[in-house]
Design a protein around this motif. Structure first.
Motif, PDB file in Angstrom:
ATOM      1  N   ASP A 224     -34.981   3.044  -7.619  1.00 32.13           N
ATOM      2  CA  ASP A 224     -34.516   3.080  -6.229  1.00 32.13           C
ATOM      3  C   ASP A 224     -33.052   3.501  -6.158  1.00 32.13           C
ATOM      4  O   ASP A 224     -32.669   4.323  -5.320  1.00 32.13           O
ATOM      5  CB  ASP A 224     -34.690   1.728  -5.553  1.00 32.13           C
ATOM      6  N   ALA A 225     -32.235   2.937  -7.040  1.00 33.93           N
ATOM      7  CA  ALA A 225     -30.809   3.278  -7.047  1.00 33.93           C
ATOM      8  C   ALA A 225     -30.597   4.737  -7.420  1.00 33.93           C
ATOM      9  O   ALA A 225     -29.720   5.407  -6.862  1.00 33.93           O
ATOM     10  CB  ALA A 225     -30.059   2.366  -8.018  1.00 33.93           C
TER      11      ALA A 225
ATOM     12  N   GLU B  95     -18.822   5.846  -5.371  1.00 29.71           N
ATOM     13  CA  GLU B  95     -18.473   4.783  -6.304  1.00 29.71           C
ATOM     14  C   GLU B  95     -19.434   3.596  -6.158  1.00 29.71           C
ATOM     15  O   GLU B  95     -19.843   2.981  -7.146  1.00 29.71           O
ATOM     16  CB  GLU B  95     -17.042   4.325  -6.073  1.00 29.71           C
ATOM     17  N   LEU B  96     -19.817   3.312  -4.933  1.00 33.38           N
ATOM     18  CA  LEU B  96     -20.762   2.226  -4.680  1.00 33.38           C
ATOM     19  C   LEU B  96     -22.129   2.532  -5.304  1.00 33.38           C
ATOM     20  O   LEU B  96     -22.758   1.664  -5.905  1.00 33.38           O
ATOM     21  CB  LEU B  96     -20.903   1.995  -3.175  1.00 33.38           C
ATOM     22  N   ASP B  97     -22.572   3.790  -5.178  1.00 31.39           N
ATOM     23  CA  ASP B  97     -23.833   4.197  -5.790  1.00 31.39           C
ATOM     24  C   ASP B  97     -23.775   4.040  -7.305  1.00 31.39           C
ATOM     25  O   ASP B  97     -24.729   3.562  -7.932  1.00 31.39           O
ATOM     26  CB  ASP B  97     -24.159   5.652  -5.452  1.00 31.39           C
ATOM     27  N   GLU B  98     -22.666   4.451  -7.902  1.00 31.66           N
ATOM     28  CA  GLU B  98     -22.524   4.351  -9.352  1.00 31.66           C
ATOM     29  C   GLU B  98     -22.550   2.899  -9.806  1.00 31.66           C
ATOM     30  O   GLU B  98     -23.162   2.576 -10.829  1.00 31.66           O
ATOM     31  CB  GLU B  98     -21.241   5.030  -9.801  1.00 31.66           C
TER      32      GLU B  98
ATOM     33  N   ARG C  86     -25.303   1.204 -12.250  1.00 31.97           N
ATOM     34  CA  ARG C  86     -24.887   0.469 -13.457  1.00 31.97           C
ATOM     35  C   ARG C  86     -25.474  -0.939 -13.470  1.00 31.97           C
ATOM     36  O   ARG C  86     -25.987  -1.404 -14.492  1.00 31.97           O
ATOM     37  CB  ARG C  86     -23.367   0.395 -13.549  1.00 31.97           C
ATOM     38  N   ARG C  87     -25.377  -1.627 -12.327  1.00 31.81           N
ATOM     39  CA  ARG C  87     -25.918  -2.986 -12.243  1.00 31.81           C
ATOM     40  C   ARG C  87     -27.429  -2.994 -12.461  1.00 31.81           C
ATOM     41  O   ARG C  87     -27.967  -3.842 -13.171  1.00 31.81           O
ATOM     42  CB  ARG C  87     -25.583  -3.621 -10.904  1.00 31.81           C
TER      43      ARG C  87
ATOM     44  N   ARG D   4     -29.496  -4.839 -15.406  1.00 36.46           N
ATOM     45  CA  ARG D   4     -30.592  -5.778 -15.130  1.00 36.46           C
ATOM     46  C   ARG D   4     -31.873  -5.351 -15.841  1.00 36.46           C
ATOM     47  O   ARG D   4     -32.606  -6.186 -16.376  1.00 36.46           O
ATOM     48  CB  ARG D   4     -30.836  -5.900 -13.634  1.00 36.46           C
ATOM     49  N   ALA D   5     -32.148  -4.045 -15.850  1.00 36.98           N
ATOM     50  CA  ALA D   5     -33.347  -3.546 -16.528  1.00 36.98           C
ATOM     51  C   ALA D   5     -33.259  -3.801 -18.030  1.00 36.98           C
ATOM     52  O   ALA D   5     -34.230  -4.248 -18.654  1.00 36.98           O
ATOM     53  CB  ALA D   5     -33.531  -2.055 -16.248  1.00 36.98           C
TER      54      ALA D   5
END
Length: 89
Positions: A43-44, A55-58, A62-63, A67-68
């Motif tokens: 999704d991201a 920057e928010l998308d990146e 990353r998060r 998590r994955a």
């Protein structure tokens, strides 16, 4: 002349006797955190397909990637601890 023939596997693919077993359902349930983490990561990544990532998308990617990876590590650790006899490490 071409003959039209049904393919038996395609016809019976959804028959009652082809339901998943309890062991298969348990395996899916064990892997569900990994599956959900991968869906979040996809999704991201999909959000950024048609535009330049902000920057928010990146950060979101990353998060989601972390998590994955954490979900995969947890799954492997659970499988490894379950396979050790007597709980010895």
């Amino acid at each position: 002349m071409n003959h039209i023939v049904t393919v038996q596997d395609a016809v019976t693919a959804f028959a009652d006797f082809m339901e998943p077993t309890d062991a298969e359902l348990d395996a899916i349930e064990q892997e569900m955190p990994v599956i959900l983490a991968d869906v979040d990561l996809l999704d991201a990544q999909i959000v950024t397909l048609d535009r330049t990532p902000t920057e928010l998308d990146e950060r979101r990617i990353r998060r989601a990637r972390r998590r994955a990876l954490a979900a995969r590590v947890a799954l492997v650790n659970r499988a490894a601890s379950a396979s050790l006899p007597g709980g010895a490490a």
